[in-house]
Each structure stands twice: as structure tokens, then as C-alpha cells.
Design a protein around this motif. Structure first.
Motif, mmCIF file in Angstrom:
data_model
loop_
_atom_site.group_PDB
_atom_site.id
_atom_site.type_symbol
_atom_site.label_atom_id
_atom_site.label_comp_id
_atom_site.label_asym_id
_atom_site.label_seq_id
_atom_site.Cartn_x
_atom_site.Cartn_y
_atom_site.Cartn_z
ATOM 1 N N TYR A 133 0.984 -1.227 -0.005
ATOM 2 C CA TYR A 133 -0.118 0.061 -0.224
ATOM 3 C C TYR A 133 0.932 1.225 0.276
ATOM 4 O O TYR A 133 1.885 1.211 0.631
ATOM 5 C CB TYR A 133 -0.871 0.125 1.312
ATOM 6 C CG TYR A 133 -2.146 -1.081 1.178
ATOM 7 C CD1 TYR A 133 -3.198 -0.842 0.782
ATOM 8 C CD2 TYR A 133 -1.812 -2.279 1.833
ATOM 9 C CE1 TYR A 133 -4.269 -1.633 0.484
ATOM 10 C CE2 TYR A 133 -2.806 -3.101 1.876
ATOM 11 C CZ TYR A 133 -3.996 -2.704 1.129
ATOM 12 O OH TYR A 133 -5.117 -3.787 1.312
ATOM 13 N N SER A 134 0.334 2.330 -0.754
ATOM 14 C CA SER A 134 0.910 3.570 -0.695
ATOM 15 C C SER A 134 0.725 3.993 0.761
ATOM 16 O O SER A 134 -0.187 3.558 1.672
ATOM 17 C CB SER A 134 0.319 4.494 -1.663
ATOM 18 O OG SER A 134 -0.993 4.973 -1.437
ATOM 19 N N THR A 143 -0.528 6.947 1.596
ATOM 20 C CA THR A 143 -1.850 7.477 1.429
ATOM 21 C C THR A 143 -3.027 6.828 1.055
ATOM 22 O O THR A 143 -4.190 7.130 0.632
ATOM 23 C CB THR A 143 -2.132 8.995 1.055
ATOM 24 O OG1 THR A 143 -1.692 8.577 -0.472
ATOM 25 C CG2 THR A 143 -0.766 9.754 1.370
ATOM 26 N N ALA A 144 -2.978 5.370 1.058
ATOM 27 C CA ALA A 144 -3.960 4.423 0.520
ATOM 28 C C ALA A 144 -5.217 4.548 1.319
ATOM 29 O O ALA A 144 -5.150 5.122 2.703
ATOM 30 C CB ALA A 144 -3.372 2.985 0.799
ATOM 31 N N HIS A 182 -3.482 1.735 -14.030
ATOM 32 C CA HIS A 182 -4.251 2.549 -12.926
ATOM 33 C C HIS A 182 -5.220 1.548 -12.215
ATOM 34 O O HIS A 182 -5.636 1.978 -10.983
ATOM 35 C CB HIS A 182 -5.140 3.357 -13.782
ATOM 36 C CG HIS A 182 -4.405 4.218 -14.589
ATOM 37 N ND1 HIS A 182 -3.311 5.209 -14.435
ATOM 38 C CD2 HIS A 182 -4.310 4.344 -16.153
ATOM 39 C CE1 HIS A 182 -2.738 5.722 -15.220
ATOM 40 N NE2 HIS A 182 -3.096 5.188 -16.571
ATOM 41 N N THR A 223 -6.906 0.781 -7.090
ATOM 42 C CA THR A 223 -6.415 1.780 -7.936
ATOM 43 C C THR A 223 -4.801 1.752 -7.206
ATOM 44 O O THR A 223 -4.631 1.519 -6.477
ATOM 45 C CB THR A 223 -6.853 3.400 -8.003
ATOM 46 O OG1 THR A 223 -6.665 3.612 -6.486
ATOM 47 C CG2 THR A 223 -8.494 3.082 -8.329
ATOM 48 N N THR A 252 -0.856 3.609 -7.614
ATOM 49 C CA THR A 252 0.116 4.981 -7.596
ATOM 50 C C THR A 252 0.885 4.643 -9.032
ATOM 51 O O THR A 252 1.028 3.510 -9.593
ATOM 52 C CB THR A 252 0.903 5.025 -6.688
ATOM 53 O OG1 THR A 252 1.925 3.791 -6.458
ATOM 54 C CG2 THR A 252 0.149 5.126 -5.195
ATOM 55 N N PRO A 253 1.623 5.535 -9.510
ATOM 56 C CA PRO A 253 2.415 5.416 -10.644
ATOM 57 C C PRO A 253 3.559 4.633 -10.083
ATOM 58 O O PRO A 253 4.145 3.698 -11.073
ATOM 59 C CB PRO A 253 3.132 6.706 -11.003
ATOM 60 C CG PRO A 253 1.779 7.705 -10.463
ATOM 61 C CD PRO A 253 1.449 7.110 -9.178
ATOM 62 N N GLU A 254 3.885 4.517 -8.955
ATOM 63 C CA GLU A 254 4.883 3.179 -8.594
ATOM 64 C C GLU A 254 4.337 2.004 -8.428
ATOM 65 O O GLU A 254 5.330 0.801 -8.145
ATOM 66 C CB GLU A 254 5.550 3.862 -7.340
ATOM 67 C CG GLU A 254 6.169 5.240 -7.273
ATOM 68 C CD GLU A 254 5.035 6.343 -7.258
ATOM 69 O OE1 GLU A 254 5.579 7.372 -7.750
ATOM 70 O OE2 GLU A 254 3.981 6.272 -6.653
ATOM 71 N N ALA A 302 -3.233 2.319 -4.167
ATOM 72 C CA ALA A 302 -3.624 3.674 -3.789
ATOM 73 C C ALA A 302 -5.164 3.290 -3.157
ATOM 74 O O ALA A 302 -5.365 4.130 -2.250
ATOM 75 C CB ALA A 302 -3.897 4.610 -4.854
ATOM 76 N N SER A 303 -6.036 2.724 -3.615
ATOM 77 C CA SER A 303 -7.074 2.309 -2.865
ATOM 78 C C SER A 303 -7.486 1.084 -3.263
ATOM 79 O O SER A 303 -7.160 0.288 -4.223
ATOM 80 C CB SER A 303 -8.446 3.212 -3.525
ATOM 81 O OG SER A 303 -8.695 3.064 -4.864
#
Length: 162
Positions: A27-28, A30-31, A77, A105, A107-109, A113-114
Motif C-alpha cells: 500500500y501507498s 496515503t492508501a 491504474h 487503484t 499509484t504510478p509506482e 492507492a485504494s
């Protein structure tokens, strides 16, 4: 950097092994995570939830734990997965077979993200809670009550273990 498909494979392989550290790393920072019980923001809380749930599954005896995942689909994405968990619910000691559809969803990495898991709460509550779940599991107030109790359990777990 990982592709979203790599991330999903790593996540569900770790989940099957009850490796919450590896799951959290997908997870990011800010996920977000949502399912019929939890609504969480941030890697810390999401990873904490997986730690709590994995610890509960391990504590009930790994002989009752099994996770099957399939239909992993992802592009740069978004992604989807189907997963089924077989476990003993720690509160009631009842066996549960939960069937879940997940949407993601990224992140670019390539990190999550969700993450949104969808499952039939009434089906789950009938298995996990027995007669009470059968009688009340369909009711929104009962789902809110279960969600509030789970959130309180997570807050206690995070305060104790982080």
C-alpha cells in the motif's frame, strides 16, 4: 518499482501465508481501504488491520486457514481480484467461507492507492455469528454495530501493538 499485477500477486501470496508485513508494504502511505466492516485511511491503519486479522487467523490454528485467489487483472491504474477465505472466526469459533470481489487503484509506482472489498455481509454474518447473524445480518443497523465493534478492536490493537 513494481507493476500493479506484481503488487496484486505479492499481496495475495502474502495474504495466503498470513504475512501482514508483506501485505502492508503493498500500500501507498496515503492508501484507502473499504469493505462492509472497515473504512480506513493510510498505510499505517490498513497494515494494522491486516496484522490484527492475520494474528487472529494464526491464533485460531492454521489448519482452518486457507486463501484462494484468482482472476487477477490489472493495468497501470486499476485492478480487480476474486478471493475466498476459509477460516475460523475468532469471536464465535465458527468456520467461515467468505467470497470477496476486490477493486483497486494504483499509484504510478505500482502500489495500492485504494482497495475496496465487496462481499455479502448477511452471508458472512450467518456463518460467523450463527443465529444472530441470520436474524439480523441483513439489517443496516446490525452491520454498523459490527463495523463499530471492529473499529474499536482495531483501535485497541493499534494502541497495543504499534
Amino acid at each position: 518499482m513494481h507493476t500493479p499485477t506484481d503488487t496484486l500477486t505479492r499481496f495475495y501470496t502474502a495474504f495466503a501465508a498470513l504475512d501482514a508485513d508483506a501485505m502492508g508494504s503493498c500500500y501507498s502511505l496515503t492508501a484507502t481501504f473499504d469493505d462492509p466492516v472497515f473504512s480506513l485511511q493510510g498505510q499505517h491503519d490498513i497494515a494494522g488491520m491486516w496484522h490484527m486479522l492475520c494474528a487472529a487467523a494464526s491464533g485460531q490454528g492454521r489448519q482452518d486457514w486457507r486463501l484462494d485467489f484468482s482472476q487477477l487483472q490489472a493495468d497501470a491504474h486499476t485492478g480487480r481480484a476474486h478471493w475466498e477465505a476459509h477460516y475460523r472466526f475468532s469471536v464465535s469459533q465458527r468456520l467461515v467461507h467468505n467470497i470477496v470481489e476486490a477493486d483497486f487503484t494504483f499509484t504510478p509506482e505500482g502500489l495500492i492507492a485504494s482497495h475496496r472489498d465487496a462481499f455479502d455481509f448477511w452471508r458472512w454474518s450467518r456463518q460467523a455469528l450463527g443465529l444472530g447473524g441470520w436474524m439480523l445480518g441483513w439489517a443496516p443497523f446490525f452491520q454498523r454495530q459490527v463495523s463499530q465493534q471492529a473499529s474499536a478492536n482495531l483501535a485497541r490493537y493499534l494502541a497495543k501493538n504499534r
